[in-house]
Scaffold this motif. Structure first.
Motif, PDB file in Angstrom:
ATOM      1  N   GLY A   1      -4.750  -3.552  -8.250  1.00  0.00           N
ATOM      2  CA  GLY A   1      -3.410  -3.342  -8.792  1.00  0.00           C
ATOM      3  C   GLY A   1      -3.471  -1.429  -8.221  1.00  0.00           C
ATOM      4  N   GLY A   2      -2.295  -0.749  -8.612  1.00  0.00           N
ATOM      5  CA  GLY A   2      -1.731   0.271  -8.234  1.00  0.00           C
ATOM      6  C   GLY A   2      -2.408   0.781  -8.691  1.00  0.00           C
ATOM      7  N   HIS A   3      -3.803   0.793  -9.655  1.00  0.00           N
ATOM      8  CA  HIS A   3      -4.633   2.133 -10.324  1.00  0.00           C
ATOM      9  C   HIS A   3      -6.011   1.444  -9.279  1.00  0.00           C
ATOM     10  CE1 HIS A   3      -1.920   3.811 -13.267  1.00  0.00           C
ATOM     11  NE2 HIS A   3      -1.588   2.540 -13.581  1.00  0.00           N
ATOM     12  N   SER A   4      -6.087   1.134  -9.030  1.00  0.00           N
ATOM     13  CA  SER A   4      -7.777   0.315  -7.786  1.00  0.00           C
ATOM     14  C   SER A   4      -8.260   1.611  -6.618  1.00  0.00           C
ATOM     15  CB  SER A   4      -7.463  -1.070  -6.905  1.00  0.00           C
ATOM     16  OG  SER A   4      -6.971  -2.309  -7.761  1.00  0.00           O
ATOM     17  N   PRO A   5      -9.018   2.064  -6.902  1.00  0.00           N
ATOM     18  CA  PRO A   5     -10.113   2.942  -6.339  1.00  0.00           C
ATOM     19  C   PRO A   5      -9.816   2.042  -4.576  1.00  0.00           C
ATOM     20  CG  PRO A   5     -11.505   2.125  -7.285  1.00  0.00           C
ATOM     21  CD  PRO A   5     -10.468   0.958  -7.401  1.00  0.00           C
ATOM     22  N   GLU A  57     -12.143  -0.270  -2.349  1.00  0.00           N
ATOM     23  CA  GLU A  57     -11.633  -1.181  -3.026  1.00  0.00           C
ATOM     24  C   GLU A  57     -10.566  -1.533  -1.943  1.00  0.00           C
ATOM     25  OE1 GLU A  57     -10.565  -2.887  -6.688  1.00  0.00           O
ATOM     26  OE2 GLU A  57     -11.874  -2.150  -7.897  1.00  0.00           O
ATOM     27  N   LEU A  58      -9.569  -0.942  -1.299  1.00  0.00           N
ATOM     28  CA  LEU A  58      -8.648  -1.428  -0.696  1.00  0.00           C
ATOM     29  C   LEU A  58      -9.664  -1.541   1.228  1.00  0.00           C
ATOM     30  CD1 LEU A  58      -6.177  -0.140  -2.519  1.00  0.00           C
ATOM     31  CD2 LEU A  58      -5.303  -0.245  -0.687  1.00  0.00           C
ATOM     32  N   LEU A  59     -10.231  -0.674   1.047  1.00  0.00           N
ATOM     33  CA  LEU A  59     -11.346  -0.676   2.915  1.00  0.00           C
ATOM     34  C   LEU A  59     -12.116  -1.545   2.193  1.00  0.00           C
ATOM     35  CD1 LEU A  59     -12.033   3.565   2.222  1.00  0.00           C
ATOM     36  CD2 LEU A  59     -10.381   1.900   3.861  1.00  0.00           C
ATOM     37  N   VAL A  60     -12.603  -2.360   1.301  1.00  0.00           N
ATOM     38  CA  VAL A  60     -13.719  -3.397   1.011  1.00  0.00           C
ATOM     39  C   VAL A  60     -12.228  -4.840   2.055  1.00  0.00           C
ATOM     40  CG1 VAL A  60     -14.774  -5.222   0.246  1.00  0.00           C
ATOM     41  CG2 VAL A  60     -14.608  -2.725   0.011  1.00  0.00           C
ATOM     42  N   LEU A  61     -11.456  -4.710   1.092  1.00  0.00           N
ATOM     43  CA  LEU A  61     -10.697  -5.555   1.331  1.00  0.00           C
ATOM     44  C   LEU A  61     -10.098  -6.009   2.721  1.00  0.00           C
ATOM     45  CD1 LEU A  61      -8.482  -8.262   0.191  1.00  0.00           C
ATOM     46  CD2 LEU A  61      -6.845  -6.776   0.080  1.00  0.00           C
ATOM     47  N   ALA A  62     -10.212  -4.841   3.948  1.00  0.00           N
ATOM     48  CA  ALA A  62      -9.782  -4.411   5.502  1.00  0.00           C
ATOM     49  C   ALA A  62     -10.930  -4.750   5.664  1.00  0.00           C
ATOM     50  CB  ALA A  62      -8.850  -3.164   5.581  1.00  0.00           C
ATOM     51  N   VAL A  63     -11.861  -4.818   5.247  1.00  0.00           N
ATOM     52  CA  VAL A  63     -13.399  -5.215   6.210  1.00  0.00           C
ATOM     53  C   VAL A  63     -13.460  -6.748   5.856  1.00  0.00           C
ATOM     54  CG1 VAL A  63     -15.820  -5.481   6.183  1.00  0.00           C
ATOM     55  CG2 VAL A  63     -14.322  -2.863   6.137  1.00  0.00           C
ATOM     56  N   VAL A  84      -5.601   2.827   6.651  1.00  0.00           N
ATOM     57  CA  VAL A  84      -6.278   1.271   5.479  1.00  0.00           C
ATOM     58  C   VAL A  84      -6.750  -0.271   6.014  1.00  0.00           C
ATOM     59  CG1 VAL A  84      -5.996   0.065   3.784  1.00  0.00           C
ATOM     60  CG2 VAL A  84      -5.812   2.772   3.570  1.00  0.00           C
ATOM     61  N   GLN A  85      -5.433  -0.234   6.941  1.00  0.00           N
ATOM     62  CA  GLN A  85      -5.645  -1.635   8.367  1.00  0.00           C
ATOM     63  C   GLN A  85      -6.437  -1.525   9.406  1.00  0.00           C
ATOM     64  OE1 GLN A  85      -1.958  -3.723   8.639  1.00  0.00           O
ATOM     65  NE2 GLN A  85      -2.021  -3.744   6.618  1.00  0.00           N
ATOM     66  N   ALA A  86      -7.003  -0.185   9.703  1.00  0.00           N
ATOM     67  CA  ALA A  86      -6.852   0.036  10.798  1.00  0.00           C
ATOM     68  C   ALA A  86      -9.229  -1.015  10.642  1.00  0.00           C
ATOM     69  CB  ALA A  86      -7.983   1.129  11.003  1.00  0.00           C
ATOM     70  N   PRO A  87     -10.006  -0.417   9.772  1.00  0.00           N
ATOM     71  CA  PRO A  87     -10.768  -1.204   9.632  1.00  0.00           C
ATOM     72  C   PRO A  87     -11.011  -3.055   9.989  1.00  0.00           C
ATOM     73  CG  PRO A  87     -10.889  -0.461   7.593  1.00  0.00           C
ATOM     74  CD  PRO A  87      -9.153   0.082   8.593  1.00  0.00           C
ATOM     75  N   THR A  88      -9.835  -3.440   9.961  1.00  0.00           N
ATOM     76  CA  THR A  88      -9.360  -5.484   9.787  1.00  0.00           C
ATOM     77  C   THR A  88      -9.300  -5.478  11.140  1.00  0.00           C
ATOM     78  OG1 THR A  88      -8.528  -5.508   7.954  1.00  0.00           O
ATOM     79  CG2 THR A  88      -8.002  -6.736   9.694  1.00  0.00           C
ATOM     80  N   THR A 120       0.810  -0.897   0.515  1.00  0.00           N
ATOM     81  CA  THR A 120       0.139   0.382  -0.198  1.00  0.00           C
ATOM     82  C   THR A 120       0.789   1.293   0.180  1.00  0.00           C
ATOM     83  OG1 THR A 120      -0.009  -0.353   2.277  1.00  0.00           O
ATOM     84  CG2 THR A 120      -2.083  -0.849   1.209  1.00  0.00           C
ATOM     85  N   GLU A 121       2.069   1.262   0.114  1.00  0.00           N
ATOM     86  CA  GLU A 121       3.011   2.596   0.315  1.00  0.00           C
ATOM     87  C   GLU A 121       3.674   2.402  -0.767  1.00  0.00           C
ATOM     88  OE1 GLU A 121       5.211   2.980   4.021  1.00  0.00           O
ATOM     89  OE2 GLU A 121       4.314   1.512   5.609  1.00  0.00           O
ATOM     90  N   GLU A 122       4.289   1.469  -0.993  1.00  0.00           N
ATOM     91  CA  GLU A 122       4.935   1.423  -2.403  1.00  0.00           C
ATOM     92  C   GLU A 122       4.763   0.987  -3.192  1.00  0.00           C
ATOM     93  OE1 GLU A 122       9.578  -0.627  -2.348  1.00  0.00           O
ATOM     94  OE2 GLU A 122       9.123  -1.140   0.712  1.00  0.00           O
ATOM     95  N   GLY A 123       3.981   0.231  -3.674  1.00  0.00           N
ATOM     96  CA  GLY A 123       2.783  -0.357  -4.678  1.00  0.00           C
ATOM     97  C   GLY A 123       1.912   0.881  -5.220  1.00  0.00           C
ATOM     98  N   PHE A 124       1.769   1.590  -4.122  1.00  0.00           N
ATOM     99  CA  PHE A 124      -0.134   1.916  -3.885  1.00  0.00           C
ATOM    100  C   PHE A 124      -0.103   3.553  -3.916  1.00  0.00           C
ATOM    101  CE2 PHE A 124      -4.568   2.916  -3.063  1.00  0.00           C
ATOM    102  CZ  PHE A 124      -5.224   2.635  -4.232  1.00  0.00           C
TER     103      PHE A 124
END
Length: 490
Positions: free
Chosen positions: A381-385, A388-394, A338-342, A324-328
Motif C-alpha cells: 500500500g501507499g504506506h508500506s516501507p 517491502e518493495l525491494l523484497v518484491l523486486a527480488v 527499485v526494479q534493478a534487483p529484479t 511506485t511513482e504515482e501511488g508510492f
C-alpha cells in the motif's frame, strides 16, 4: 584442424565431440540484444522527446508501440526467411537497417519521422534472435551435441543484462547528448553487428552431415534438403505472410487500445485467422505449417505459457513501476533503482538454472515465484516501507530468470529443426502479445491515476495469468523428460 571441423575418426573408434564454434557467439549475442536494448533505452527519453517535438504522452507512446508492432510481425517472417536462406544474409540485411533507423532517428524533424524510424528499427532487429537460434541448431547438429546449453544460457543472461543497463544507458546518453543520442547509438551498434556478421557467420549452414546424424533428421527436414526440392524462392509463402500480417496487426492494434470505437478489429482478426488457416493448410510450402504446428502440442503449450508469463512480467515492469511513482511517491530514478534487483536476481537465476538443465523444474520455480510476487503486490500500500518493495523486486527476479531461459530452451528442443528460425520468432511474437495484454490490463486497472486500488486490481489480473501458467506447466506431461544438458558440462 579448425574449430568448425568435425574430428575425423578411424573405423571402429568412437567419434570425438566437436566443440561449438565460439567465433559465432559475439554476433549472435549482439544481434539478439539489439531489440531489447532499443525497447528499454527509449523509456527515459519519452518525456524529453515530447517536450522537444510538442507531443503528448499518448503520442510519444507510439514510439514504444511502433517497435513492438514491427517486431511482433517481423520476427516469425524473418525467422522463416532464415530457415530458407540461412542466417547470414538476413542477419546482415536486418542489422544494416538498424543503422539506417539510427541515422533517420538522429536527424528526424518531427514525431512522425521518429515513429517511422522506430518501425524500421523494429524490422531491423528481427533477425538477431531467430538467426542465433538457427545457428545454434546447426552447430548442435554439426557437433552432435543435442543442445548447446551454455550458449542458450548466455543469450538469456545477455538479454536480461540489457534490461538492467538499458534505462541507465538511456539516461546517461540523454543527459550527455540529448534524446537524439539514444537513436544515434544504433549507428555504431549496426556497424559492429554487420562487421562481426560478415567476418564470422558462415556463408551457408553445413548440408553434408555425418551418416549417423543425417539418418536421424526429421522427415520434413530431409525433404527440405533433398536435391529435387524447390529452391528457397519458390518456398516463400507471400499470401500466407500477408494474411498473418493482417491477423497480427488487427489483433495488436485492438490490444493496444481496446475501445468500443474499434469494434471492427476483432472480427477482422477472426476473418484473417480463418483465411490464414485455410491458406496454410492448402499451401505446398506454408509460411507456418499449421498441420505440423497443430500436431505439436508441446510447442503450442510453450507458446501459451509464454503469453501468460509475459503478461505478468510486462505488467510488473511497466504497471508496477507507474504505481511506485504515482501511488508510492518515488522519483523516476528511484523507481528504476527499485526494479534493478529484479533483473540482477534474474541473471543469477538464469545462470544457476542453466547449469542444472531441467526445464520443468525451471518452469515450476518461475510459476511459484510469479504467484508469490503477485500475492506480495496485494499486500502493498501507499504506506508500506520501502524494504517491502525491494523484497518484491527480488522475488520477481526468480521468474524473470527462470521463465525466460526455460521458454527459450523449450522452443529449441520442441520445434521442427527445419523451422527453428520461425519457431523462435513466434516465441517473441507471443511475448509481445503478452506485453500488449499487460498494457491493456494496466490501462483498465489504473484509469487516469496509478493509485493503490488500481495496483491491486492489476495484481489480481497478474495472479490469474500466473495461475494459468502454473496449470499449463503442471498438467503438461511432455515436460517431464525435457531437459538441456547442464551448461557446466560444456
Amino acid at each position: 584442424m579448425t574449430e568448425r571441423e568435425t574430428v575425423a575418426t578411424a573405423p571402429g573408434k568412437p567419434a570425438e565431440t566437436a566443440a561449438i564454434d565460439r567465433r559465432l557467439v559475439p554476433p549472435m549475442v549482439l544481434g539478439s540484444v539489439l531489440n531489447p536494448i532499443n525497447s528499454t533505452i527509449i523509456a527515459v527519453a519519452l518525456v524529453p522527446i515530447g517536450a522537444a517535438l510538442g507531443a503528448s504522452p499518448a503520442q510519444t507512446a507510439w514510439l514504444v508501440s511502433a517497435l513492438y508492432l514491427a517486431t511482433a510481425l517481423g520476427q516469425p517472417v524473418v525467422g522463416r526467411l532464415i530457415d530458407l536462406f540461412g542466417p547470414r544474409r538476413l542477419f546482415l540485411a536486418s542489422t544494416s537497417l538498424v543503422g539506417v533507423a539510427g541515422v533517420v532517428g538522429t536527424l528526424a524533424p518531427d514525431l512522425g519521422t521518429l515513429i517511422a524510424a522506430r518501425v524500421v528499427l523494429g524490422f531491423g532487429t528481427c533477425a538477431g534472435y531467430p538467426a542465433a537460434m538457427a545457428l545454434l541448431r546447426a552447430e548442435a547438429r554439426r557437433t552432435g551435441q543435442g543442445s548447446p546449453a551454455g550458449v542458450l544460457t548466455l543469450l538469456a543472461v545477455a538479454n536480461q543484462t540489457v534490461a538492467v543497463i538499458g534505462p541507465l544507458l538511456g539516461g546517461l546518453l540523454t543527459g550527455l547528448g540529448g534524446w537524439r543520442s539514444t537513436f544515434a547509438l544504433n549507428i555504431p551498434l549496426s556497424l559492429l553487428a554487420v562487421t562481426l556478421g560478415a567476418l564470422r557467420l558462415p556463408k551457408q549452414l553445413p548440408e553434408d552431415l555425418p551418416e549417423d546424424l543425417s539418418k536421424d533428421l526429421p522427415k520434413q527436414e530431409k525433404q527440405e534438403r533433398s536435391s529435387d526440392a524447390p529452391g528457397p524462392l519458390h518456398r516463400i509463402d507471400l499470401p500466407g505472410m500477408a494474411l498473418f500480417a493482417a491477423l497480427l496487426l488487427s489483433l495488436l492494434l485492438f490490444l493496444m487500445h481496446p475501445h468500443a470505437d474499434r469494434w471492427y478489429l476483432p472480427p477482422l482478426t477472426l476473418a484473417a485467422a480463418v483465411a490464414f488457416t485455410v491458406r496454410e493448410r492448402r499451401a505446398a510450402h506454408p509460411f507456418i505449417d499449421v498441420k505440423v504446428l497443430g500436431g505439436n502440442t508441446p510447442l503450442l503449450a510453450t507458446y501459451a505459457r509464454a503469453l501468460a508469463a509475459y503478461v505478468v512480467a510486462y505488467a510488473f515492469l511497466y504497471g508496477f513501476a507507474q504505481w511506485t511513482e504515482e501511488g508510492f511517491g518515488l522519483s523516476p530514478l528511484q523507481a528504476g533503482l527499485v526494479q534493478a534487483p529484479t533483473f540482477l536476481v534474474g541473471i543469477g537465476v538464469s545462470v544457476l538454472a542453466g547449469r542444472r538443465g531441467g526445464i520443468r523444474a525451471m518452469l515450476l520455480t518461475g510459476a511459484v515465484g510469479q504467484i508469490a510476487a503477485c500475492l506480495l503486490m496485494l499486500a502493498l500500500g501507499g504506506h508500506s516501507p520501502l524494504w517491502e518493495l525491494l523484497v518484491l523486486a527480488v522475488v520477481f527476479g526468480i521468474p524473470q530468470g527462470a521463465n525466460g531461459l526455460a521458454l527459450q530452451n523449450s522452443v529449441f528442443l520442441q520445434s521442427d529443426p527445419a523451422r527453428t528460425g520461425s519457431s523462435a520468432g513466434l516465441l517473441r511474437t507471443f511475448a509481445y502479445l503478452g506485453s500488449m495484454v499487460a498494457a491493456a490490463a494496466t490501462a483498465a486497472a489504473y484509469g487516469p491515476h496509478a493509485g493503490t486500488a488500481g495496483m491491486h486490481q492489476l495484481a489480481w489480473i497478474m495472479l490469474a495469468a500466473a495461475v494459468l501458467f502454473l496449470l499449463l506447466t503442471v498438467f503438461d506431461r511432455t515436460l517431464r523428460g525435457l531437459r538441456t544438458p547442464p551448461a557446466a558440462a560444456r
